[in-house]
Design a protein around this motif. Structure first.
Motif, PDB file in Angstrom:
ATOM      1  N   UNK A  13      23.829 -21.561 -14.241  1.00  0.00           N
ATOM      2  CA  UNK A  13      25.141 -20.922 -14.319  1.00  0.00           C
ATOM      3  C   UNK A  13      25.892 -21.394 -15.544  1.00  0.00           C
ATOM      4  N   UNK A  14      26.733 -20.516 -16.026  1.00  0.00           N
ATOM      5  CA  UNK A  14      27.694 -20.914 -17.049  1.00  0.00           C
ATOM      6  C   UNK A  14      29.069 -20.899 -16.394  1.00  0.00           C
ATOM      7  N   UNK A  15      29.802 -21.984 -16.577  1.00  0.00           N
ATOM      8  CA  UNK A  15      31.056 -22.150 -15.844  1.00  0.00           C
ATOM      9  C   UNK A  15      32.235 -22.222 -16.803  1.00  0.00           C
ATOM     10  N   UNK A  16      33.335 -21.601 -16.399  1.00  0.00           N
ATOM     11  CA  UNK A  16      34.581 -21.638 -17.174  1.00  0.00           C
ATOM     12  C   UNK A  16      35.644 -22.349 -16.345  1.00  0.00           C
ATOM     13  N   UNK A  17      36.222 -23.402 -16.916  1.00  0.00           N
ATOM     14  CA  UNK A  17      37.339 -24.107 -16.283  1.00  0.00           C
ATOM     15  C   UNK A  17      38.608 -23.684 -17.008  1.00  0.00           C
ATOM     16  N   UNK A  18      39.608 -23.248 -16.272  1.00  0.00           N
ATOM     17  CA  UNK A  18      40.859 -22.839 -16.916  1.00  0.00           C
ATOM     18  C   UNK A  18      41.906 -23.925 -16.708  1.00  0.00           C
ATOM     19  N   UNK A  19      42.512 -24.361 -17.822  1.00  0.00           N
ATOM     20  CA  UNK A  19      43.501 -25.427 -17.787  1.00  0.00           C
ATOM     21  C   UNK A  19      43.177 -26.443 -18.868  1.00  0.00           C
TER      22      UNK A  19
ATOM     23  N   UNK B 224      39.717 -31.903 -16.867  1.00  0.00           N
ATOM     24  CA  UNK B 224      38.657 -32.731 -17.432  1.00  0.00           C
ATOM     25  C   UNK B 224      37.701 -33.170 -16.314  1.00  0.00           C
ATOM     26  N   UNK B 225      38.277 -33.572 -15.180  1.00  0.00           N
ATOM     27  CA  UNK B 225      37.433 -34.010 -14.059  1.00  0.00           C
ATOM     28  C   UNK B 225      36.555 -32.859 -13.558  1.00  0.00           C
ATOM     29  N   UNK B 226      37.123 -31.671 -13.454  1.00  0.00           N
ATOM     30  CA  UNK B 226      36.343 -30.507 -12.999  1.00  0.00           C
ATOM     31  C   UNK B 226      35.198 -30.228 -13.981  1.00  0.00           C
TER      32      UNK B 226
ATOM     33  N   UNK C  61      42.532 -23.896 -22.102  1.00  0.00           N
ATOM     34  CA  UNK C  61      42.258 -24.296 -23.469  1.00  0.00           C
ATOM     35  C   UNK C  61      41.582 -25.674 -23.593  1.00  0.00           C
ATOM     36  N   UNK C  62      41.511 -26.447 -22.508  1.00  0.00           N
ATOM     37  CA  UNK C  62      40.990 -27.804 -22.621  1.00  0.00           C
ATOM     38  C   UNK C  62      41.877 -28.667 -23.495  1.00  0.00           C
ATOM     39  N   UNK C  63      41.327 -29.788 -23.936  1.00  0.00           N
ATOM     40  CA  UNK C  63      42.008 -30.628 -24.929  1.00  0.00           C
ATOM     41  C   UNK C  63      40.918 -31.406 -25.676  1.00  0.00           C
ATOM     42  N   UNK C  64      41.302 -32.164 -26.675  1.00  0.00           N
ATOM     43  CA  UNK C  64      40.272 -32.807 -27.510  1.00  0.00           C
ATOM     44  C   UNK C  64      39.432 -33.814 -26.731  1.00  0.00           C
ATOM     45  N   UNK C  65      40.008 -34.393 -25.678  1.00  0.00           N
ATOM     46  CA  UNK C  65      39.239 -35.326 -24.850  1.00  0.00           C
ATOM     47  C   UNK C  65      38.224 -34.570 -24.000  1.00  0.00           C
ATOM     48  N   UNK C  66      38.657 -33.445 -23.445  1.00  0.00           N
ATOM     49  CA  UNK C  66      37.755 -32.621 -22.623  1.00  0.00           C
ATOM     50  C   UNK C  66      36.594 -32.116 -23.477  1.00  0.00           C
TER      51      UNK C  66
ATOM     52  N   UNK D  87      32.788 -27.120 -23.908  1.00  0.00           N
ATOM     53  CA  UNK D  87      33.169 -26.383 -25.114  1.00  0.00           C
ATOM     54  C   UNK D  87      34.570 -25.821 -24.884  1.00  0.00           C
ATOM     55  N   UNK D  88      35.525 -26.307 -25.652  1.00  0.00           N
ATOM     56  CA  UNK D  88      36.909 -25.875 -25.442  1.00  0.00           C
ATOM     57  C   UNK D  88      37.188 -24.606 -26.240  1.00  0.00           C
ATOM     58  N   UNK D  89      37.888 -23.676 -25.602  1.00  0.00           N
ATOM     59  CA  UNK D  89      38.180 -22.388 -26.228  1.00  0.00           C
ATOM     60  C   UNK D  89      39.677 -22.246 -26.318  1.00  0.00           C
ATOM     61  N   UNK D  90      40.129 -21.878 -27.497  1.00  0.00           N
ATOM     62  CA  UNK D  90      41.578 -21.820 -27.684  1.00  0.00           C
ATOM     63  C   UNK D  90      42.182 -20.622 -26.965  1.00  0.00           C
TER      64      UNK D  90
END
Ligand code: AMP
Ligand code: GLY
Length: 418
Positions: free
Chosen positions: A1-7, A13-15, A32-37, A42-45
């Motif tokens: 699966x490919x998963x998208x986390x929103x936030x 980050x934990x998710x 959007x994630x953040x630089x730590x995530x 893969x963070x998407x703007x």
């Protein structure tokens, strides 16, 4: 699966971190994630709150599963938009998210469905009537703004003057805009608080392990409320009998009631409970995982989280084989000095690598960004140092040993989590 986390906070980050570890998941995006995530996904703007932008993004990357972390996009109907376009989503519809989005709706829902909660003294959308009513209401009283106010819309007080002042801030000065246009007065409950979160597929549920947040900024529950300064979860913190009582008196009637009213709840239902002498009573619902409860909860998950999310989205959570170990976890939140008031950002963070040398410690990033090859602070709650252990004492010792290796200018954390 490919998963998208929103936030883009510590919870997300934990998710994302847990999804990355799931054998069923081959790729994780975070928007959007953040630089730590970005260390784990893969963070998407995308602009937070831009639900149309998130839908367009999903249409481009086509995730097999999407999980929505924060309440704002849920209340705005992002889950409806994604589902209507054929995506599998974990996160309730706009209608079901009213359990968090409107405290008046939630309170009346509990009354209709016989769910234990503090008594309602009154609901007012008129300042004069609200002020008058306060004079006759027993103290202490809880004053709540109807709409979401980032955790600042609730006052528990034994002082009539304080209650009146807060009502004026909400209704006359409109400090929280429309969210404070209607206020609710309710009975103040006493006891220990507990965050009880379940993953629901709309009919059935899988309980998460219980967790306890620490909302005040200073040790000993002193100072103003925050988003959450730390959380723990431990085997045995809730007896089997109490867990059954919570499920039968609160969780199942909530999921059953909201489904019967036409809005089955798919996602994480968070019941914020007061464990009173007369049993558990609901203080509030959230339509999502807690932050930082989520960090402590994922640290104890010993199952494929991607599969669990998929089972919830597909209506087959009932038989999901959840396993929880080790027995305890602790998340200590490191904040910028001054938070929850004004604070500075851009402070260089050191010691992250040293903190994670203990294999049972993971540092979740709530608000950081990269600068000059390292991380700097980028918000109020900055990091969630999370440790797992065989018991609460060892988990806490590990979390605090790791937190002690991290440094930034003005860094603050509570020393009494767990
Ligand atoms: P809420 O946003 O509704 O969770 O409220 C934030 C915090 O206010 C809770 O975590 C409790 O500490 C407190 N609170 C809310 N409602 C009550 C109540 N009826 N009695 C006592 N404390 C409450
Ligand atoms: N930690 C409390 C919340 O997420 O609402």
């Amino acid at each position: 699966m490919k998963a998208l986390v929103i936030g883009g906070g510590g919870r997300e980050h934990a998710l994302a971190w847990k999804l990355k570890k799931s054998p069923s998941v081959e790729h994780v995006w975070c928007a959007p994630g953040n630089d730590g995530i970005a260390q784990d996904a893969e963070c998407l703007h995308v602009r937070p709150g831009d639900t149309a932008g998130i839908l367009a993004l999903a249409q481009k990357i086509r995730p097999d599963i999407a999980v929505i972390g924060p309440e704002d996009p849920l209340v705005l109907g992002l889950s409806d938009d994604l589902s209507a376009n054929g995506f599998r989503v974990v996160g309730p519809s706009r209608a079901a998210a009213r359990l968090e989005g409107s405290k008046v709706f939630a309170k009346q829902f509990m009354e209709r469905n016989g769910i234990p909660t503090g008594r309602i003294y009154g609901i007012y959308d008129d300042l004069t009537k609200a002020e008058k009513a306060l004079e006759t209401i027993p103290l202490p009283v809880v004053v709540k703004a109807d709409g979401p106010c980032a955790g600042k819309g609730v006052l528990v007080t034994g002082s009539l003057l304080e209650a009146q002042h807060f009502v004026r801030r909400l209704m006359a000065q409109q400090e929280f805009g429309a969210a404070g246009g209607t206020v609710l007065f309710e009975e103040a409950l006493e006891g220990k608080e507990l965050s009880f979160i379940v993953l629901s597929d709309g009919k059935d549920l899988m309980p998460m392990v219980p967790a306890r947040d620490h909302k005040r900024v200073f040790d000993g529950d002193q100072g103003p409320n925050t988003g959450g300064m730390g959380a723990y979860s431990a085997h045995g913190m809730v007896s089997a009998a109490l867990e059954t009582e919570i499920l039968e008196k609160v969780v199942r009637p909530t999921l059953g009631g909201i489904a019967q009213e036409g809005s089955p709840f798919v996602g994480f239902l968070y019941s914020g409970l007061m464990l009173t002498q007369k049993g558990p009573k609901v203080l509030e619902y959230n339509c999502r995982m807690g932050d930082p409860e989520c960090q402590a909860i994922v640290a104890r998950m010993d199952f494929d989280f991607g599969e669990a999310l998929q089972a919830a989205a597909e209506g087959r959570i009932k038989d999901f084989p959840a396993r929880w170990s080790p027995a305890a976890s602790v998340c200590v939140v490191l904040t910028s000095g001054g938070y929850p008031g004004p604070y500075q950002t851009g402070k260089r963070i050191s010691g992250l690598r040293e903190a994670e040398k203990d294999g049972d410690v993971v540092v979740f990033h709530s608000a950081t960004r990269t600068a000059d090859g390292g991380f700097v602070t980028a918000g109020g709650r900055v990091l969630g140092v999370t440790a797992a252990g065989g018991d609460l004492r060892s988990a806490a010792a590990r979390a605090y040993a790791a937190a002690g290796r991290i440094h930034f200018d003005g860094m603050h954390y509570r020393k009494d989590i767990a």
